[in-house]
Scaffold this motif. Structure first.
Motif, PDB file in Angstrom:
ATOM      1  N   VAL A 207       2.550  -3.140  -1.717  1.00  0.00           N
ATOM      2  CA  VAL A 207       2.406  -3.176  -0.251  1.00  0.00           C
ATOM      3  C   VAL A 207       1.612  -1.973   0.239  1.00  0.00           C
ATOM      4  O   VAL A 207       0.779  -2.080   1.146  1.00  0.00           O
ATOM      5  N   SER A 208       1.841  -0.816  -0.361  1.00  0.00           N
ATOM      6  CA  SER A 208       1.127   0.393   0.068  1.00  0.00           C
ATOM      7  C   SER A 208      -0.355   0.328  -0.253  1.00  0.00           C
ATOM      8  O   SER A 208      -1.173   0.965   0.435  1.00  0.00           O
ATOM      9  N   SER A 209      -0.715  -0.424  -1.294  1.00  0.00           N
ATOM     10  CA  SER A 209      -2.127  -0.513  -1.682  1.00  0.00           C
ATOM     11  C   SER A 209      -2.921  -1.466  -0.800  1.00  0.00           C
ATOM     12  O   SER A 209      -4.149  -1.491  -0.865  1.00  0.00           O
ATOM     13  N   LEU A 210      -2.233  -2.256   0.033  1.00  0.00           N
ATOM     14  CA  LEU A 210      -2.928  -3.218   0.879  1.00  0.00           C
ATOM     15  C   LEU A 210      -3.614  -2.505   2.048  1.00  0.00           C
ATOM     16  O   LEU A 210      -3.144  -1.464   2.516  1.00  0.00           O
ATOM     17  N   PRO A 211      -4.719  -3.046   2.557  1.00  0.00           N
ATOM     18  CA  PRO A 211      -5.317  -2.496   3.782  1.00  0.00           C
ATOM     19  C   PRO A 211      -4.349  -2.637   4.950  1.00  0.00           C
ATOM     20  O   PRO A 211      -3.465  -3.506   4.935  1.00  0.00           O
ATOM     21  N   PRO A 212      -4.469  -1.790   5.971  1.00  0.00           N
ATOM     22  CA  PRO A 212      -3.553  -1.880   7.120  1.00  0.00           C
ATOM     23  C   PRO A 212      -3.589  -3.263   7.770  1.00  0.00           C
ATOM     24  O   PRO A 212      -4.643  -3.904   7.855  1.00  0.00           O
ATOM     25  N   LEU A 257      10.673  -0.366   1.529  1.00  0.00           N
ATOM     26  CA  LEU A 257       9.905  -1.600   1.401  1.00  0.00           C
ATOM     27  C   LEU A 257       9.944  -2.408   2.692  1.00  0.00           C
ATOM     28  O   LEU A 257       8.933  -2.994   3.106  1.00  0.00           O
ATOM     29  N   LEU A 258      11.101  -2.435   3.359  1.00  0.00           N
ATOM     30  CA  LEU A 258      11.204  -3.137   4.643  1.00  0.00           C
ATOM     31  C   LEU A 258      10.256  -2.536   5.677  1.00  0.00           C
ATOM     32  O   LEU A 258       9.583  -3.261   6.417  1.00  0.00           O
ATOM     33  N   LEU A 259      10.189  -1.206   5.725  1.00  0.00           N
ATOM     34  CA  LEU A 259       9.308  -0.552   6.692  1.00  0.00           C
ATOM     35  C   LEU A 259       7.847  -0.835   6.358  1.00  0.00           C
ATOM     36  O   LEU A 259       7.018  -1.055   7.263  1.00  0.00           O
ATOM     37  N   GLY A 260       7.510  -0.846   5.071  1.00  0.00           N
ATOM     38  CA  GLY A 260       6.140  -1.159   4.685  1.00  0.00           C
ATOM     39  C   GLY A 260       5.737  -2.565   5.087  1.00  0.00           C
ATOM     40  O   GLY A 260       4.632  -2.792   5.594  1.00  0.00           O
TER      41      GLY A 260
END
Length: 534
Positions: A207-212, A257-260
């Motif tokens: 999830v962190s690697s995805l674009p905003p 993970l929920l916040l992401g």
């Protein structure tokens, strides 16, 4: 001349679609290839020849011009009839030329191939045809009957696999938490990697690697994907609670993970749901600490993870406010922060974003006398167009061909673009003007041009709510105060200033006479005109 192509009746056979899909598309570009494929249509009786229409060569009935005397209108009528008959004959002959015959064959073959492809790979087009057919018109009133395409057996199998796979994954993760952790190196207890925490940590990295805002447009996510997101979110919400059975690290990773996911979906709903979850988990932790010895690791999450998401939101906000006063959670020596503080910081950020957005929606009529302005932050104003009289407060008098950020208007609440002049209302109700000053249109006491914004003087002193300046003639301006009074200045021809004369007024002057003691009507927002500074 080639043989004439008679009209045909088309009747596509469903069981032949696969054979048409495999046909070589390059053969359609050649005349021999098209002839072979057209012969295939005739052999399969998908194109049935219809009887050839009789070629009518008989023209219009014409009178005997030698015996009858016709008027000019009648002669023109018969000439038009002859021309029309010749034109119809020419079209009929040209349509049966060798080129036209080959083109008709190619169009029929392409139509057959298109039908085969659309029938196999594009079910949505088929559903739309069914919706517009007379047989389905009776059920068109049911929105659920036409909103989704019919589910195939393949869709059902895929959905079953995804649902059962998620259920199995959730069950294994819960079971993994209940089992004692595997021994670490050298047989040390509890030193191994927990299966559940490792899975959640991997999901966080993805999830962190995805674009905003990768998940913001839900219209592009298939229904099955949205359903999976809903199931994962429900599972993670249950995991974050201290009584869920998960270990401390698992609960912490689940909240991260929920916040992401909430930030990637970019919706106020999911951000508020995360805040609600964090506050609920913090409340349970507080209750547990009252009844037992406090646990220093409960109700926490990763500080860096939270700040990365918070800073991403702040960068999108782009506010020029003092960032030193923005709230941030307290970082522990272990690199963690309180869920409660994180929820408050996130809620404050959401409120700040809403306030920043509301600034673009605030009507100037919402500013009340003696009260603080609705939004006290500075704003960004872009200007473009003619600057011949410094009406855009830029150094040169050259045209500005593209929107340009103008720092001079940073504290503007309302901007009024007049005839070669500009008026700015600040949050305190004061008015400043710049640009062309002829006929006293700026209200500064003279007729000089003003290259920078200069404050007007109102006697008696009043806070101004709205300014309207003429866009033609020699320029005059009206100002509406918070108390419902009206000031005017500028060119006074034809008594347009309302002061009982036609004189030029170089200072703002209160309109009296019949308006004295009257309170102006405040029009609703939809009745007001928005002005563009150009």
């Amino acid at each position: 001349m080639a043989l004439m192509i008679p009209p045909v009746k088309l009747k596509w056979l469903e069981h032949l679609n696969s054979s048409w899909i495999t046909e070589d598309s390059e053969s359609i570009a050649t005349r021999n290839g098209v002839s072979a494929l057209y012969a295939k249509l005739l052999a399969n009786k998908e194109a049935v020849l219809l009887p050839q229409q009789v070629l009518c060569l008989k023209g219009p009935q014409l009178p005997d011009f030698e015996r009858e005397s016709l008027s000019s209108d009648e002669q023109e009528h018969y000439l038009d009839a002859l021309l029309g008959s010749q034109l119809a004959l020419a079209k009929m002959v040209c349509s049966d030329s060798p080129f036209a015959a080959a083109l008709r064959k190619r169009v029929l073959v392409l139509q057959r191939v298109f039908y085969a492809l659309s029938n196999k790979y594009h079910d949505k087009g088929k559903v739309k045809q069914q919706q517009h057919s007379p047989e389905s018109s009776a059920g068109a009133a049911d929105p659920h009957a036409v909103s989704e395409r019919p589910r195939s057996s393949t869709d059902a199998l895929i959905e079953m696999g995804v649902r059962t796979g998620l259920s199995l994954l959730f069950a294994l993760l819960r079971q993994s938490w209940m089992m004692p952790p595997p021994p670490g190196p050298g047989g040390a207890p509890g030193g191994g990697i927990n299966l559940c925490n490792d899975v959640i940590h991997t999901a966080i990295d993805v999830v962190s690697s995805l674009p905003p805002l990768s998940l913001a447009n839900e219209s592009k996510i298939p229904p099955m994907g949205l359903d999976c997101l809903a199931q994962v979110t429900t599972f993670l919400k249950g995991v974050t609670m201290p009584n869920s059975g998960a270990d401390i690290l698992g609960r912490r990773l689940a909240s991260e993970l929920l916040l992401g996911l909430a930030s990637q979906r970019g919706s106020l709903r999911y951000l508020l749901e995360w805040i609600e979850m964090a506050l609920a988990a913090s409340a349970v932790v507080s209750a547990m600490e009252k009844n037992a010895a406090p646990h220093c690791q409960e109700g926490l999450m990763g500080y860096d993870c939270f700040m990365n998401i918070l800073m991403q939101m702040r960068r999108s906000l782009g506010s020029t406010a003092d960032r030193s006063q923005w709230r941030e959670p307290t970082r522990t020596p272990d690199g963690l922060c309180s869920l409660y503080e994180a929820a408050l910081c996130l809620f404050e950020e959401v409120c700040r974003m809403a306030s920043d957005y509301s600034r673009t929606c605030v009507s100037p009529d919402s500013i009340q006398t003696g009260e603080a302005p609705v939004v006290s932050e500075t704003c960004e104003v872009y200007v473009w167009g003619s600057n011949s009289s410094h009406q855009l407060v830029e150094g040169t008098q050259e045209k500005i061909l593209q929107p340009k950020l103008a720092a001079s208007f940073a504290d503007a609440q309302t901007i009024e673009a007049g005839q070669y002049c500009t008026f700015v209302i600040s949050s305190d109700g004061s008015v400043r003007a710049c640009g062309k000053g002829s006929y006293g249109r700026l209200g500064l006491g003279d007729s000089n041009n003003q290259s920078t914004l200069k404050k007007l003087t109102f006697e008696p002193h009043r806070a101004i709510k709205k300014v309207s300046s003429s866009k033609g003639s020699d320029g005059h301006t009206l100002a509406f105060t918070t108390e419902g009074e009206v000031f005017s200045w500028g060119d006074g021809d034809y008594g347009k200033l309302g002061h009982g004369n036609s004189s030029t007024q170089k200072y703002p002057k209160l309109i009296q006479g019949p308006l004295q003691g009257k309170v102006g009507f405040n029009p609703p927002p939809q009745a007001q005109h928005k002005n563009v500074l150009h």
